[in-house]
Design an enzyme around this catalytic site. Sequence first.
Site, PDB file in Angstrom:
ATOM      1  N   HIS A 147      -8.747  10.050   2.755  1.00 40.96           N
ATOM      2  CA  HIS A 147      -8.374   8.955   1.864  1.00 40.96           C
ATOM      3  C   HIS A 147      -8.530   9.440   0.434  1.00 40.96           C
ATOM      4  CE1 HIS A 147      -7.945   5.104  -0.030  1.00 40.96           C
ATOM      5  NE2 HIS A 147      -7.635   4.567   1.129  1.00 40.96           N
ATOM      6  N   GLU A 159       0.867  -1.188   0.000  1.00 39.37           N
ATOM      7  CA  GLU A 159       0.000   0.000   0.000  1.00 39.37           C
ATOM      8  C   GLU A 159       0.900   1.234   0.000  1.00 39.37           C
ATOM      9  OE1 GLU A 159      -4.258  -0.783   1.746  1.00 39.37           O
ATOM     10  OE2 GLU A 159      -2.805  -0.809   3.338  1.00 39.37           O
TER      11      GLU A 159
HETATM   12  C1  LIG Z   1     -13.557   2.041   5.219  1.00 36.74           C
HETATM   13  C2  LIG Z   1     -12.337   1.915   6.095  1.00 36.74           C
HETATM   14  C3  LIG Z   1     -11.260   1.161   5.656  1.00 36.74           C
HETATM   15  C4  LIG Z   1     -10.136   1.025   6.470  1.00 36.74           C
HETATM   16  N1  LIG Z   1      -9.105   0.217   6.054  1.00 36.74           N
HETATM   17  C5  LIG Z   1      -8.064  -0.009   6.895  1.00 36.74           C
HETATM   18  C6  LIG Z   1      -7.052  -0.961   6.574  1.00 36.74           C
HETATM   19  O1  LIG Z   1      -7.092  -1.605   5.541  1.00 36.74           O
HETATM   20  N2  LIG Z   1      -6.045  -1.135   7.476  1.00 36.74           N
HETATM   21  C7  LIG Z   1      -5.959  -0.449   8.643  1.00 36.74           C
HETATM   22  O2  LIG Z   1      -5.020  -0.664   9.408  1.00 36.74           O
HETATM   23  N3  LIG Z   1      -6.924   0.440   8.974  1.00 36.74           N
HETATM   24  C8  LIG Z   1      -7.964   0.657   8.139  1.00 36.74           C
HETATM   25  N4  LIG Z   1      -8.936   1.546   8.496  1.00 36.74           N
HETATM   26  C9  LIG Z   1      -8.851   2.211   9.814  1.00 36.74           C
HETATM   27  C10 LIG Z   1      -9.196   1.199  10.887  1.00 36.74           C
HETATM   28  O3  LIG Z   1     -10.258   0.379  10.433  1.00 36.74           O
HETATM   29  C11 LIG Z   1      -9.609   1.889  12.168  1.00 36.74           C
HETATM   30  O4  LIG Z   1      -8.693   2.882  12.515  1.00 36.74           O
HETATM   31  C12 LIG Z   1      -9.662   0.871  13.306  1.00 36.74           C
HETATM   32  O5  LIG Z   1     -10.480  -0.213  12.947  1.00 36.74           O
HETATM   33  C13 LIG Z   1     -10.171   1.537  14.559  1.00 36.74           C
HETATM   34  O6  LIG Z   1     -10.385   0.539  15.517  1.00 36.74           O
HETATM   35  P1  LIG Z   1     -10.905   0.967  16.939  1.00 36.74           P
HETATM   36  O7  LIG Z   1     -11.047  -0.300  17.716  1.00 36.74           O
HETATM   37  O8  LIG Z   1     -10.049   2.030  17.478  1.00 36.74           O
HETATM   38  O9  LIG Z   1     -12.326   1.641  16.656  1.00 36.74           O
HETATM   39  P2  LIG Z   1     -13.637   1.140  15.909  1.00 36.74           P
HETATM   40  O10 LIG Z   1     -13.452  -0.148  15.206  1.00 36.74           O
HETATM   41  O11 LIG Z   1     -14.131   2.296  15.115  1.00 36.74           O
HETATM   42  O12 LIG Z   1     -14.617   0.872  17.110  1.00 36.74           O
HETATM   43  C14 LIG Z   1     -15.066   1.934  17.918  1.00 36.74           C
HETATM   44  C15 LIG Z   1     -16.114   1.400  18.833  1.00 36.74           C
HETATM   45  O13 LIG Z   1     -16.472   2.364  19.802  1.00 36.74           O
HETATM   46  C16 LIG Z   1     -17.884   2.431  19.900  1.00 36.74           C
HETATM   47  N5  LIG Z   1     -18.245   3.733  20.433  1.00 36.74           N
HETATM   48  C17 LIG Z   1     -17.982   4.957  19.913  1.00 36.74           C
HETATM   49  N6  LIG Z   1     -18.455   5.917  20.712  1.00 36.74           N
HETATM   50  C18 LIG Z   1     -19.034   5.297  21.772  1.00 36.74           C
HETATM   51  C19 LIG Z   1     -19.721   5.743  22.931  1.00 36.74           C
HETATM   52  N7  LIG Z   1     -19.919   7.052  23.199  1.00 36.74           N
HETATM   53  N8  LIG Z   1     -20.200   4.821  23.796  1.00 36.74           N
HETATM   54  C20 LIG Z   1     -20.035   3.503  23.561  1.00 36.74           C
HETATM   55  N9  LIG Z   1     -19.388   3.027  22.480  1.00 36.74           N
HETATM   56  C21 LIG Z   1     -18.888   3.911  21.594  1.00 36.74           C
HETATM   57  C22 LIG Z   1     -18.358   2.133  18.503  1.00 36.74           C
HETATM   58  O14 LIG Z   1     -19.706   1.761  18.476  1.00 36.74           O
HETATM   59  C23 LIG Z   1     -17.399   1.008  18.131  1.00 36.74           C
HETATM   60  O15 LIG Z   1     -17.803  -0.213  18.680  1.00 36.74           O
HETATM   61  C24 LIG Z   1     -10.071   1.687   7.711  1.00 36.74           C
HETATM   62  C25 LIG Z   1     -11.156   2.457   8.132  1.00 36.74           C
HETATM   63  C26 LIG Z   1     -12.286   2.572   7.349  1.00 36.74           C
HETATM   64  C27 LIG Z   1     -13.431   3.391   7.839  1.00 36.74           C
END
Ligand SMILES: Cc1cc2nc3c(=O)[nH]c(=O)nc-3n(C[C@H](O)[C@H](O)[C@H](O)COP(=O)(O)OP(=O)(O)OC[C@H]3O[C@@H](n4cnc5c(N)ncnc54)[C@H](O)[C@@H]3O)c2cc1C
Length: 557
Positions: free
Chosen positions: A248, A127
């Site tokens: 992006h 990538e």
């Molecule tokens: C379309 C897309 C493609 C991507 N592709 C890649 C990739 O190929 N490789 C890579 O490394 N990264 C990629 N990313 C980025 C990556 O997916 C995210 O940065 C990562 O998954 C974030 O994980 P997280 O556990 O921090 O949050 P998330 O997976 O976003 O989870 C956040 C959680 O918090 C909860 N939440 C939020 N606010 C509250 C609240 N007030 N009370 C209770 N719960 C709450 C939500 O409901 C959710 O369950 C991509 C992102 C997107 C959107």
Amino acid sequence: MSVTHRLTAPAPGWTATADVVVVGSGVAGLTVALNVRKAGLRAMVVTKAMLDEGSTRWAQGGIAAALGEGDTPEQHLDDTLVAGAGLCDEEAVRTLVTEGPDAVRRLIATGALFDRGEDGEILLTREGGHHRRRIAHAGGDATGAEISRALVSAVRDDPGIELIEHALVLDLLTDAEGHAAGLTLHVMGEGQRDGVGAVRARAVVLATGGMGQVFSATTNPAVSTGDGVALALRAGAAVTDLEFVQFHPTVLWLGPDAEGQQPLVSEAVRGEGAHLVDADGVRFMVGQHELAELAPRDIVAKAITRRMQEQGAEHMFLDGRHFGAEMWERRFPTILASCRAHGIDPVTAPIPVAPAAHYASGGVRTDRLGRTSVPGLYACGEVACTGVHGANRLASNSLLEGLVFAERIAADLAERHRAGELPERTVDVAAARAARPVPLPPSEARAEIQRLMSRGAGVLRSAASMADTAAGLALLAEQAHAHMAEEKPADPRVETWEAANLLLVATALVAAAGQREETRGCHWREDFPERDDAHWRRHLITTLTASGDPVSTPEEQ
Ligand SMILES: Cc1cc2nc3c(=O)[nH]c(=O)nc-3n(C[C@H](O)[C@H](O)[C@H](O)COP(=O)(O)OP(=O)(O)OC[C@H]3O[C@@H](n4cnc5c(N)ncnc54)[C@H](O)[C@@H]3O)c2cc1C
């Protein structure tokens, strides 16, 4: 330190307890929960919607780690530092890249199935910004869905992890010493845990993901409203690097008025050889960077935006027709299906693409054990700023960051528990009541915030554009205050709490972006087009003033 502000909400009507309460159920939150359990701590995961509704399940391209022959953590470190444009914390990056490969192997042991070749070895793709093939993927372009499936299944199988879905976390609770002691939340449920309640815990972990919903067009799902950053600010924690929002470059263009979550066309499509072309079919990235279409994201997003301006076009094109139908179906089934669902067939036509808000490189400031500036409050995943991304995240480093730093938080909690340093906490109820209530904007404010932010604080920014945005945001805040003073406040409910969070993070983001008078990484100032290391090779730390306004201070050099 104690919580200085809180969202306007009814007093808690019920209470639950856990040793560690984790907010969010993406890769970061679920990894913390699974690992603190191994240390014998009772974990509770509270999540706003269903378990798999965050960004994690949308991740397409994959997860970066030095797993391939000839690749080393040192080379991964070099690529990460280049993308970060002088603002990465090198020690945090070193932690990420050295612990990354084993963290991925542990994820596989938990049940995640990655794509493998006929020899059984994990297949690796490339990538933007990576000089090697080091991105492991699953289901072709459905990596996040597979990671989410594996982790959700593991937490559901663990009776020591309590899961509360449809639970919007509002604010932090602390004890008399200012140590995190739990949180308030609103559960859309039935029975005992319905409405606003409180969870008491020995430590609180924020894993609430990103804030893409502050912009009109984003790849982020609807739940990504920056709640964790807003909560941390109200709790007196420091947040940093908010101005570095990654746009992006290749998001499927669905028309000028498209709003909310937009389909992503992963960088891996370019990694496998698709070309970016302009309205005349010219490959405009060639000659702009040694990696052409695979230059770091900020460079590609800027080049696309510039070419769109030059040609008066609303989008550019991504041409992968030469892949042929078989490769599209095998390697990119999700993207192929989502393009076809919108009437575009990438096998026979170039895909219209434009940049959209994608990733928050900044967030709640943590050390390398995930500790924030509030004792007992941890943060990991996209909500956190561990320092690994600097001014721009390297592609596919975020799933890895979520994994590695979640494991480190769990290890720190386990260590504190073993040492007897994780006692039960008593909530300081008087302090919680004394926190100033933040007035709630009406739910319609969400669309207005998104419009203001996209117009003035998007890919390309200037002092003038951001002044307009800041004025619009200030007006929304004034209106909310006026309605509260007139005793006509908006109803406390999910939409208005989210609007209040969006308003706070948008205001904080614009304050930081306005102050950073240079162009660096994914922060692009039309009026300050050069990188200015002499003044700006440092972070901006944002906190709330006593009156509840975000203020950004440059870190000492
Ligand atoms: C379309 C897309 C493609 C991507 N592709 C890649 C990739 O190929 N490789 C890579 O490394 N990264 C990629 N990313 C980025 C990556 O997916 C995210 O940065 C990562 O998954 C974030 O994980 P997280 O556990 O921090 O949050 P998330 O997976 O976003 O989870 C956040 C959680 O918090 C909860 N939440 C939020 N606010 C509250 C609240 N007030 N009370 C209770 N719960 C709450 C939500 O409901 C959710 O369950 C991509 C992102 C997107 C959107």
